[in-house]
Design a protein around this motif. Structure first.
Motif, PDB file in Angstrom:
ATOM      1  N   LEU A 115      -0.261  -6.805  28.482  1.00 52.68           N
ATOM      2  CA  LEU A 115      -1.068  -5.703  27.937  1.00 52.68           C
ATOM      3  C   LEU A 115      -1.759  -4.917  29.050  1.00 52.68           C
ATOM      4  N   HIS A 116      -2.075  -5.566  30.143  1.00 54.00           N
ATOM      5  CA  HIS A 116      -2.606  -4.862  31.312  1.00 54.00           C
ATOM      6  C   HIS A 116      -1.573  -3.827  31.787  1.00 54.00           C
ATOM      7  N   GLU A 117      -0.310  -4.251  31.873  1.00 52.37           N
ATOM      8  CA  GLU A 117       0.739  -3.309  32.293  1.00 52.37           C
ATOM      9  C   GLU A 117       0.947  -2.223  31.232  1.00 52.37           C
ATOM     10  N   LEU A 118       0.748  -2.586  29.964  1.00 51.28           N
ATOM     11  CA  LEU A 118       0.798  -1.565  28.913  1.00 51.28           C
ATOM     12  C   LEU A 118      -0.274  -0.506  29.160  1.00 51.28           C
ATOM     13  N   GLY A 119      -1.436  -0.946  29.631  1.00 51.32           N
ATOM     14  CA  GLY A 119      -2.496   0.005  29.959  1.00 51.32           C
ATOM     15  C   GLY A 119      -2.022   1.029  30.976  1.00 51.32           C
ATOM     16  N   HIS A 120      -1.344   0.564  32.029  1.00 56.07           N
ATOM     17  CA  HIS A 120      -0.791   1.497  33.021  1.00 56.07           C
ATOM     18  C   HIS A 120       0.237   2.421  32.365  1.00 56.07           C
ATOM     19  N   ALA A 121       1.076   1.854  31.469  1.00 52.42           N
ATOM     20  CA  ALA A 121       2.108   2.661  30.811  1.00 52.42           C
ATOM     21  C   ALA A 121       1.475   3.762  29.949  1.00 52.42           C
ATOM     22  N   GLU A 134      -8.205   2.545  37.979  1.00 48.98           N
ATOM     23  CA  GLU A 134      -7.212   2.374  36.913  1.00 48.98           C
ATOM     24  C   GLU A 134      -6.998   0.897  36.591  1.00 48.98           C
ATOM     25  N   GLU A 135      -7.082   0.042  37.610  1.00 50.31           N
ATOM     26  CA  GLU A 135      -6.890  -1.392  37.375  1.00 50.31           C
ATOM     27  C   GLU A 135      -7.947  -1.955  36.418  1.00 50.31           C
ATOM     28  N   ASP A 136      -9.172  -1.447  36.520  1.00 51.81           N
ATOM     29  CA  ASP A 136     -10.225  -1.888  35.597  1.00 51.81           C
ATOM     30  C   ASP A 136      -9.927  -1.393  34.186  1.00 51.81           C
ATOM     31  N   GLU A 181      -6.366  -2.207  45.418  1.00 47.89           N
ATOM     32  CA  GLU A 181      -6.679  -1.345  44.271  1.00 47.89           C
ATOM     33  C   GLU A 181      -7.270  -2.129  43.102  1.00 47.89           C
ATOM     34  N   HIS A 182      -7.085  -3.444  43.112  1.00 50.60           N
ATOM     35  CA  HIS A 182      -7.686  -4.286  42.080  1.00 50.60           C
ATOM     36  C   HIS A 182      -9.094  -4.697  42.506  1.00 50.60           C
ATOM     37  N   GLY A 183      -9.940  -5.009  41.526  1.00 48.75           N
ATOM     38  CA  GLY A 183     -11.202  -5.653  41.850  1.00 48.75           C
ATOM     39  C   GLY A 183     -10.910  -7.050  42.377  1.00 48.75           C
TER      40      GLY A 183
HETATM   41 ZN   LIG Z   1      -2.461  -3.193  37.285  1.00 46.30          ZN
END
Ligand SMILES: [Zn+2]
Length: 243
Positions: A115-121, A134-136, A181-183
């Motif tokens: 679902l995290h990758e869905l967020g990027h999509a 964006e990672e957050d 780019e990630h926390g």
């Molecule tokens: Zn990500």
């Protein structure tokens, strides 16, 4: 009503945009069993069906299980593919397989990652504005989607929190980790605890305390969760599969 194929006029026929699944058969025999298990349980198909019932996107998105050579997951905007690596699942099992309720935690962490990758999509396909990291935002979408989904959602987010805790650096942090780019994994761990608590402070009060969410952060979590939840629900509303 007679349907006329637009292709005779030279247009590209419009296919229905939806979530579909794809599996690559791994060359590594050690991953073959994992592939067979995913195919047998039809987990990806269930996720795709669930997403198709909720969302209509402008382009097809493929949920793909692949052999990557590294424990990873990603969204590729060029192919509209969410790629989940078999190696990532194997790494999750290695990291948190000995903990009590391991199966639930591993499945939950894997769902969170998908679902995290869905967020990027969604950010890419719907051209959504993101004013922070964006990672957050992707972590927030995964959390909201799981908590809204069903009763097991909190356990799934807990699985992701345990995973972040397993990845967190003990002791001195390499300066280069701040360039990512990630926390930091420890920050992502505390964020998830904050959002789970904020979603329902009475039901999830046990995440606050020693070894968990500090009181100093907990007080602001209900407002934080309400804001991030609305921030995702508002732009997705017009793309709901059902009006
Ligand atoms: Zn990500």
């Amino acid at each position: 009503m007679v349907f006329v194929c637009a292709c005779v006029f030279g247009f590209v026929p419009v296919t229905s945009a939806e979530f579909v699944t794809q599996y690559r058969i791994p060359a590594d025999p050690g991953l073959r069993q994992l592939h067979d298990e995913f195919v047998r349980t039809r987990l990806l198909e269930d996720v795709a069906a669930g997403l198709n019932a909720e969302l209509k996107l402008p382009r097809k998105v493929t949920l793909m299980l692949d052999e990557c050579g590294v424990a990873n997951a990603l969204y590729d905007p060029d192919t509209s593919r969410i790629v989940l690596c078999y190696e990532l699942f194997a790494d999750l099992a290695r990291r948190i397989g000995q903990i009590e309720e391991a199966e639930t935690l591993i499945g939950g962490a894997f769902s969170f990652i998908l679902l995290h990758e869905l967020g990027h999509a969604l950010i890419d396909q719907l051209d959504l504005p993101v004013t922070g990291r964006e990672e957050d935002a992707a972590d927030q979408l995964a959390t909201v989607a799981l908590i809204d989904a069903d009763e097991g959602g909190v356990d799934a987010v807990a699985g992701a929190a345990v995973w972040f805790a397993s990845l967190a650096t003990d002791g001195e942090i390499d300066t280069l980790e701040f360039a990512d780019e990630h926390g930091l994994n420890a920050q992502r761990f505390y964020n998830l605890l904050c959002w789970v608590y904020g979603a329902d402070p009475a039901a999830n009060a046990d995440v606050v305390g020693e070894d968990g969410l500090p009181e100093s952060r907990a007080g602001q979590c209900p407002a934080e969760y309400a804001r991030l939840s609305a921030s995702w629900e508002r732009p997705l509303g017009p793309h709901a599969a059902r009006p």
